[in-house]
Write a protein that holds these residues in place. Structure first.
Motif, PDB file in Angstrom:
ATOM      1  N   ALA A 117      55.511   7.084  14.302  1.00 44.15           N
ATOM      2  CA  ALA A 117      56.817   6.601  14.754  1.00 44.15           C
ATOM      3  C   ALA A 117      57.931   7.544  14.307  1.00 44.15           C
ATOM      4  CB  ALA A 117      57.078   5.201  14.216  1.00 44.15           C
ATOM      5  N   ALA A 118      57.697   8.249  13.191  1.00 44.94           N
ATOM      6  CA  ALA A 118      58.678   9.207  12.678  1.00 44.94           C
ATOM      7  C   ALA A 118      58.550  10.565  13.371  1.00 44.94           C
ATOM      8  CB  ALA A 118      58.522   9.371  11.174  1.00 44.94           C
ATOM      9  N   GLY A 119      57.560  10.706  14.262  1.00 49.59           N
ATOM     10  CA  GLY A 119      57.437  11.925  15.051  1.00 49.59           C
ATOM     11  C   GLY A 119      56.337  12.878  14.642  1.00 49.59           C
ATOM     12  N   ALA A 120      55.566  12.575  13.604  1.00 52.22           N
ATOM     13  CA  ALA A 120      54.472  13.457  13.192  1.00 52.22           C
ATOM     14  C   ALA A 120      53.161  12.926  13.757  1.00 52.22           C
ATOM     15  CB  ALA A 120      54.397  13.529  11.681  1.00 52.22           C
ATOM     16  N   ASP A 121      52.284  13.857  14.153  1.00 50.01           N
ATOM     17  CA  ASP A 121      51.009  13.436  14.723  1.00 50.01           C
ATOM     18  C   ASP A 121      49.961  14.510  14.486  1.00 50.01           C
ATOM     19  OD1 ASP A 121      49.296  11.700  15.961  1.00 50.01           O
ATOM     20  OD2 ASP A 121      49.825  12.294  17.993  1.00 50.01           O
TER      21      ASP A 121
END
Length: 156
Positions: A117-121
C-alpha cells in the motif's frame, strides 16, 4: 543491581535443580544465567536487563542449542545432539510460545499488504516487510522462518 522477575525465576529454578540433582537442568540454567550476566556487563556500563532483554538472551541461547543439535546430528554424534536437545527443552520453558506457521503467515500477509500500500513490491520490499514484521514476532518466531515466509509471499 535489582533482579528482574525472569532472572530471579532462573536463579530460583537453578537452586531447585541443584537440590534435586538434575544435572542437565542445573547446567543449562547456569549457562543461561552466565549469558544474562555477560550481557548485563557488556558495553560501556553495567546495567540490569529487563525481562524482554532476558528473553532475548535466552532466545539466542536456544538458537545456539538448536543449531548445535543439528550440527551434531549431521556429524553422527547423536548423544551430543540429544544433550543439546535436552538443554533446548529447558530453555524453551522460559521463552514465550512460538508462533505456528499459520500465525506467521498471517502476520507476514498483513505486513506485505501494508508495504504494498506504501508503494513497495517484489523482492526489493523484503527489508521493509521485515522491519514491520520483526517487532510483531520478536521472541516468538525464528528469524529464518519469518524471512522464508516473507520471501515466499513477496514472490507470489
Amino acid at each position: 543491581m535489582p533482579q528482574t522477575d525472569l532472572k530471579a525465576r532462573l536463579q530460583s529454578d537453578l537452586t531447585e535443580a541443584i537440590r534435586g540433582r538434575d544435572e542437565v537442568r542445573s547446567a543449562t540454567l547456569r549457562m543461561a544465567l552466565t549469558a544474562v550476566r555477560a550481557e548485563e556487563v557488556s558495553g560501556t556500563s553495567a546495567r540490569t536487563l529487563s525481562d524482554d532483554e532476558v528473553v532475548g538472551v535466552l532466545g539466542k541461547e536456544a538458537k545456539k542449542r538448536r543449531e548445535a543439535a543439528e550440527a551434531y546430528r549431521g556429524a553422527g554424534r547423536q548423544e551430543l545432539a540429544d544433550r543439546e536437545g535436552a538443554e533446548l527443552v529447558v530453555l524453551e520453558g522460559y521463552l514465550p510460545a512460538q508462533l505456528s506457521d499459520e500465525e506467521i503467515g498471517g502476520i507476514v500477509a498483513e505486513a506485505v499488504a501494508e508495504v504494498r500500500a506504501a508503494g513497495a513490491d517484489g523482492p526489493a520490499a523484503m527489508g521493509r516487510v521485515m522491519k514491520v514484521v520483526q517487532p510483531r514476532t520478536k521472541g516468538r518466531a525464528d528469524g529464518g522462518r519469518v524471512a522464508a515466509e516473507v520471501r515466499r509471499q513477496l514472490a507470489s
